[in-house]
Structure formats: structure tokens, C-alpha cells
Scaffold this motif. Structure first.
Motif, PDB file in Angstrom:
ATOM      1  N   UNK A  24      45.950  37.814  48.721  1.00 21.94           N
ATOM      2  CA  UNK A  24      44.532  37.695  47.837  1.00 21.94           C
ATOM      3  C   UNK A  24      44.951  36.955  46.561  1.00 21.94           C
ATOM      4  N   UNK A  25      45.944  37.308  45.952  1.00 24.19           N
ATOM      5  CA  UNK A  25      46.635  36.982  44.503  1.00 24.19           C
ATOM      6  C   UNK A  25      47.140  35.540  44.852  1.00 24.19           C
ATOM      7  N   UNK A  26      47.778  35.387  45.898  1.00 23.23           N
ATOM      8  CA  UNK A  26      48.390  33.975  46.205  1.00 23.23           C
ATOM      9  C   UNK A  26      47.291  32.763  46.361  1.00 23.23           C
ATOM     10  N   UNK A  27      46.257  33.348  47.018  1.00 23.63           N
ATOM     11  CA  UNK A  27      45.177  32.223  47.133  1.00 23.63           C
ATOM     12  C   UNK A  27      44.621  32.137  45.719  1.00 23.63           C
ATOM     13  N   UNK A  28      44.276  33.083  44.802  1.00 20.69           N
ATOM     14  CA  UNK A  28      43.816  32.711  43.417  1.00 20.69           C
ATOM     15  C   UNK A  28      44.744  31.827  42.890  1.00 20.69           C
ATOM     16  N   UNK A  29      46.002  31.950  43.076  1.00 18.47           N
ATOM     17  CA  UNK A  29      46.948  31.027  42.057  1.00 18.47           C
ATOM     18  C   UNK A  29      46.879  29.559  42.883  1.00 18.47           C
ATOM     19  N   UNK A  30      46.332  29.484  44.066  1.00 20.64           N
ATOM     20  CA  UNK A  30      46.321  28.401  44.797  1.00 20.64           C
ATOM     21  C   UNK A  30      45.261  27.265  44.463  1.00 20.64           C
ATOM     22  N   UNK A  31      43.972  28.252  43.893  1.00 23.73           N
ATOM     23  CA  UNK A  31      42.896  27.269  43.659  1.00 23.73           C
ATOM     24  C   UNK A  31      42.744  27.452  41.951  1.00 23.73           C
ATOM     25  N   UNK A 163      43.245  48.351  53.503  1.00 21.95           N
ATOM     26  CA  UNK A 163      42.361  47.353  52.994  1.00 21.95           C
ATOM     27  C   UNK A 163      41.892  47.305  51.725  1.00 21.95           C
ATOM     28  N   UNK A 164      41.888  48.610  51.198  1.00 23.80           N
ATOM     29  CA  UNK A 164      41.470  48.685  49.694  1.00 23.80           C
ATOM     30  C   UNK A 164      42.458  47.966  48.649  1.00 23.80           C
ATOM     31  N   UNK A 165      43.855  47.688  49.152  1.00 25.12           N
ATOM     32  CA  UNK A 165      44.340  46.941  48.296  1.00 25.12           C
ATOM     33  C   UNK A 165      43.789  45.522  47.965  1.00 25.12           C
ATOM     34  N   UNK A 166      43.109  44.976  48.967  1.00 25.38           N
ATOM     35  CA  UNK A 166      42.466  43.610  48.855  1.00 25.38           C
ATOM     36  C   UNK A 166      41.319  44.008  47.666  1.00 25.38           C
ATOM     37  N   UNK A 167      40.175  45.122  47.969  1.00 27.01           N
ATOM     38  CA  UNK A 167      39.587  45.300  46.738  1.00 27.01           C
ATOM     39  C   UNK A 167      40.026  45.331  45.450  1.00 27.01           C
ATOM     40  N   UNK A 168      41.071  45.944  45.113  1.00 24.99           N
ATOM     41  CA  UNK A 168      41.754  46.019  43.909  1.00 24.99           C
ATOM     42  C   UNK A 168      42.291  44.656  43.411  1.00 24.99           C
ATOM     43  N   UNK A 169      42.836  43.875  44.315  1.00 21.24           N
ATOM     44  CA  UNK A 169      43.214  42.504  44.042  1.00 21.24           C
ATOM     45  C   UNK A 169      41.927  41.676  43.675  1.00 21.24           C
ATOM     46  N   UNK A 170      40.994  41.946  44.459  1.00 19.35           N
ATOM     47  CA  UNK A 170      39.805  41.160  44.071  1.00 19.35           C
ATOM     48  C   UNK A 170      39.265  41.680  42.522  1.00 19.35           C
ATOM     49  N   UNK A 171      39.211  42.723  42.251  1.00 20.13           N
ATOM     50  CA  UNK A 171      38.855  43.291  41.095  1.00 20.13           C
ATOM     51  C   UNK A 171      39.889  42.821  39.918  1.00 20.13           C
ATOM     52  N   UNK A 172      41.177  42.638  40.105  1.00 17.47           N
ATOM     53  CA  UNK A 172      42.054  42.303  39.140  1.00 17.47           C
ATOM     54  C   UNK A 172      41.821  40.718  38.791  1.00 17.47           C
ATOM     55  N   UNK A 173      41.666  40.100  39.931  1.00 17.01           N
ATOM     56  CA  UNK A 173      41.269  38.614  39.682  1.00 17.01           C
ATOM     57  C   UNK A 173      40.031  38.502  38.929  1.00 17.01           C
ATOM     58  N   UNK A 174      39.020  39.382  39.237  1.00 14.02           N
ATOM     59  CA  UNK A 174      37.813  39.147  38.432  1.00 14.02           C
ATOM     60  C   UNK A 174      38.063  39.425  37.160  1.00 14.02           C
ATOM     61  N   UNK A 175      38.952  40.637  36.441  1.00 10.15           N
ATOM     62  CA  UNK A 175      39.034  40.819  35.393  1.00 10.15           C
ATOM     63  C   UNK A 175      39.865  39.919  34.748  1.00 10.15           C
ATOM     64  N   UNK A 180      33.583  34.208  39.151  1.00  8.84           N
ATOM     65  CA  UNK A 180      33.166  33.081  39.918  1.00  8.84           C
ATOM     66  C   UNK A 180      34.602  33.336  41.035  1.00  8.84           C
ATOM     67  N   UNK A 181      35.696  33.096  40.437  1.00 10.60           N
ATOM     68  CA  UNK A 181      36.880  32.950  41.031  1.00 10.60           C
ATOM     69  C   UNK A 181      37.085  34.001  42.200  1.00 10.60           C
ATOM     70  N   UNK A 182      36.919  35.115  41.859  1.00 12.29           N
ATOM     71  CA  UNK A 182      36.782  36.362  42.630  1.00 12.29           C
ATOM     72  C   UNK A 182      35.959  36.264  43.765  1.00 12.29           C
ATOM     73  N   UNK A 183      34.979  35.614  43.617  1.00  9.74           N
ATOM     74  CA  UNK A 183      33.894  35.571  44.545  1.00  9.74           C
ATOM     75  C   UNK A 183      34.286  34.266  45.629  1.00  9.74           C
ATOM     76  N   UNK A 184      35.020  33.328  45.027  1.00  8.10           N
ATOM     77  CA  UNK A 184      35.385  32.295  46.057  1.00  8.10           C
ATOM     78  C   UNK A 184      36.561  32.858  46.876  1.00  8.10           C
ATOM     79  N   UNK A 185      37.291  33.701  46.364  1.00  9.33           N
ATOM     80  CA  UNK A 185      38.573  34.309  47.279  1.00  9.33           C
ATOM     81  C   UNK A 185      37.806  35.074  48.196  1.00  9.33           C
TER      82      UNK A 185
END
Length: 317
Positions: A24-31, A163-175, A180-185
Motif C-alpha cells: 500500500x505504501x509502495x503504491x503511494x510512493x509510485x504515484x 487485512x487491517x494493516x491495509x486500512x492502517x496504511x491507507x489512514x497513514x497515507x491520508x494523514x 485524494x491520494x489515499x482514495x486512489x490507492x
């Protein structure tokens, strides 16, 4: 500011605890997300829960850079795995490595390592439902909460794991990088209904996206990129490559909401963010969020919030 993220692994790491949030975090870096992701361990090579090995792991850093985030992944057999010297080495490192501005997170049973290091003392926290009593015993002064996806208490975040690790990662990306980036991921992960830590409510940026219809997603993407814009139905239909009438039907069928209702929800979400800036008047917030007037803003706001914008701002202060 670039966020340095350090995944910390121990032998027999539960692969999904690590791979889910790491991808999840790698994808955030990628975009375009301003993050740098590292994976470290007390040994350069270790076996995972799947039997395969991970090698080339970095050593536990002697010094964490400013504003780092440490994420401790969980294991498959905690009683045996956390009795190993490698786990003890991680606990010792957790006691000394975090700086005043370091945030620390755990996935699943990783909370037990945080507890052993004293990082959960007096804090609200959670872990996998099968380990609640073990965490209470390991951190007797902590306030261990059941049936929670993740819990944030100051600089410490703990998740239920798997799977909640993904939820946590998305929250961290949002923060760190915005909604918008969290939604795209989330869309890329096909995790449209991202769960929050505190309650079952969905982020407005991800709500109504639990579907796979490409035309509706194209229209939703256009609205999300600029919710304040006065989109006409014809313009959105052009973005979706369907007729205006067909887009209206598709929205109702697949998103479960009208096009106007979807845009208003995002405008209200944007207004909530803007209200945090106390230098902006409510009238200016309404304008920046895309409402025609403060009166129109308040009319729509009442559909989503019991408190007035001013009252919400005061409560958050």
C-alpha cells in the motif's frame, strides 16, 4: 516533508501483516507520495509464515531520522516466535530508538512487542481479536479495546492485523499525503470501503466506491479531483464516455447515490477539512468547497452534521 517508514520484521513474520501495508505504501510512493519505505530486521535473512525466506534486510537503524514512522509487523506463532532472541533484540531497540517525534505502529501481534517495550503503557490500543487477553496481560496499564480496526493514541497506532494493516496504511497515507491520494490507492487495491479506526463510518472520498463499474469510477475520479468545480452532468458523462442519461442510471445502480449527492458529499468533506483553518470564515469555507453561498452550504451541511459548522469548529478546538 518526506516521511521515512521503517517496517520491522522478526522471524516467522506473518506475510500479509507485512506485504499488505508495505505494498500500500509502495503504491503511494509510485504515484507521487512523499515517503521512503525501508524494511529492517535484527537479522539480514529470516523465514516468513509462508515458509519462504526474505533476504537482504537492512539492520535495525542505530538512529532514526526526524519524523520517522516505525511499523512492527505481526507473527504467525507469537508464543514461540517472541521467545526468540531476534524478538528480544527488537524489543530492546524499540525501547531506545524512537525519538520524541517518532510515530510507532503495530500490525496484529506486533502490539505484543510494543507492549514489551513499554510503548503501550497507559495508552489506548488494540490487536487481533484472538490476542486481546494476551495484550492485556502484557500491558496491564494499557486500555486495550476490542472490535476495533485500529486505534491511535498520540504517536502510537495499533491495528487488529491481517487485512487491517491495509486500512492502517491507507489512514497513514491520508494523514501524510491527503485524502485524494489515499482514495486512489484504495481504488487500485480494490479496497473501496476503507474502514476507519474509530467507527464504521466511511471516508467520504472512498464512500460509494464499492463497485467495479469503470464509467462510474471515471466520473467519480473527475469529481474527486476537483469537487468545488461546477460539473455539469454532460461534462461528467463525457469524462465517463457514456450519455448523461445513462450515467444517471449507472450512478444510482452501482454507486447507490445520485451524481449531485456524491459531489455534495465530497464538498462537505472538503469543508470539514477547511474548517480546521480558523483564519477562514464559514463564508470563505463555503466558497472554497464549491458552494454557491454560505446559505446553500449550511442547507447541505445539515444533511450530514447535527452541529453547525461553527459548533463543530469550536468542539474541535
Amino acid at each position: 516533508m518526506t516521511l521515512a517508514v521503517w517496517f520491522v520484521l522478526t522471524p516467522n513474520v506473518l506475510m500479509l501483516d507485512y506485504a499488505g501495508p508495505a505494498e500500500t505504501l509502495r503504491m503511494a510512493v509510485e504515484i507521487g507520495g512523499q515517503l521512503v519505505v525501508h524494511t529492517c530486521a535484527p537479522v539480514p535473512r529470516l523465514r516468513t509464515s509462508l515458509g519462504v525466506e526474505l533476504s537482504g534486510l537492512a539492520a535495525l537503524p542505530a538512529h532514526l531520522p526526524p519524523h520517522s514512522l516505525v511499523i512492527v509487523a505481526g507473527n504467525s506463532h507469537e508464543a514461540e516466535d517472541y521467545a526468540r532472541p531476534e524478538a528480544h533484540a527488537v524489543v530492546s531497540w524499540l525501547r531506545r530508538a524512537p525519538q520524541p517525534d517518532t510515530r510507532v505502529a503495530s500490525i496484529c501481534s506486533g502490539a505484543l512487542l510494543l507492549a514489551a517495550a513499554g510503548l503501550l503503557d497507559g495508552r489506548h490500543c488494540t490487536t487481533h481479536h484472538s490476542l486481546i487477553e494476551e495484550l492485556r496481560a502484557a500491558a496491564p496499564t494499557a486500555k486495550v479495546e476490542e472490535n476495533r480496526v485500529f486505534v491511535e493514541d498520540g504517536p502510537v497506532l495499533t491495528s487488529a492485523g491481517i487485512t487491517t494493516g491495509i486500512d492502517l496504511a491507507l489512514y497513514l497515507i491520508e494523514r501524510h499525503a491527503g485524502t485524494e491520494l489515499a482514495a486512489r490507492i484504495a481504488r487500485r487495491l480494490v479496497v473501496y470501503q476503507r474502514r476507519s479506526g474509530n467507527d464504521p463510518q466511511l471516508s467520504a472520498w472512498l464512500d460509494h466506491r464499492n463497485h467495479l463499474h469503470p464509467a462510474v469510477h471515471r466520473a467519480q475520479d473527475a469529481i474527486a479531483q476537483d469537487p468545488a468545480r461546477s460539473w455539469s452532468l454532460e461534462e461528467l458523462a463525457g469524462q465517463a464516455h457514456v450519455s448523461a442519461r445513462h450515467l444517471t442510471r449507472l450512478f444510482a445502480e452501482h454507486a447507490g447515490i445520485s451524481v449531485v449527492g456524491y459531489q455534495q458529499g465530497l464538498r462537505i468533506a472538503r469543508a470539514r477539512e477547511l474548517l480546521a483553518d480558523r483564519q477562514l470564515s464559514v463564508e470563505r469555507v463555503a466558497e472554497l468547497a464549491g458552494f454557491a453561498s454560505a446559505r446553500d452550504f449550511r442547507r447541505v451541511w445539515r444533511r450530514y452534521e447535527a452541529r453547525t459548522p461553527s459548533a463543530l469548529r469550536a468542539a474541535d478546538g
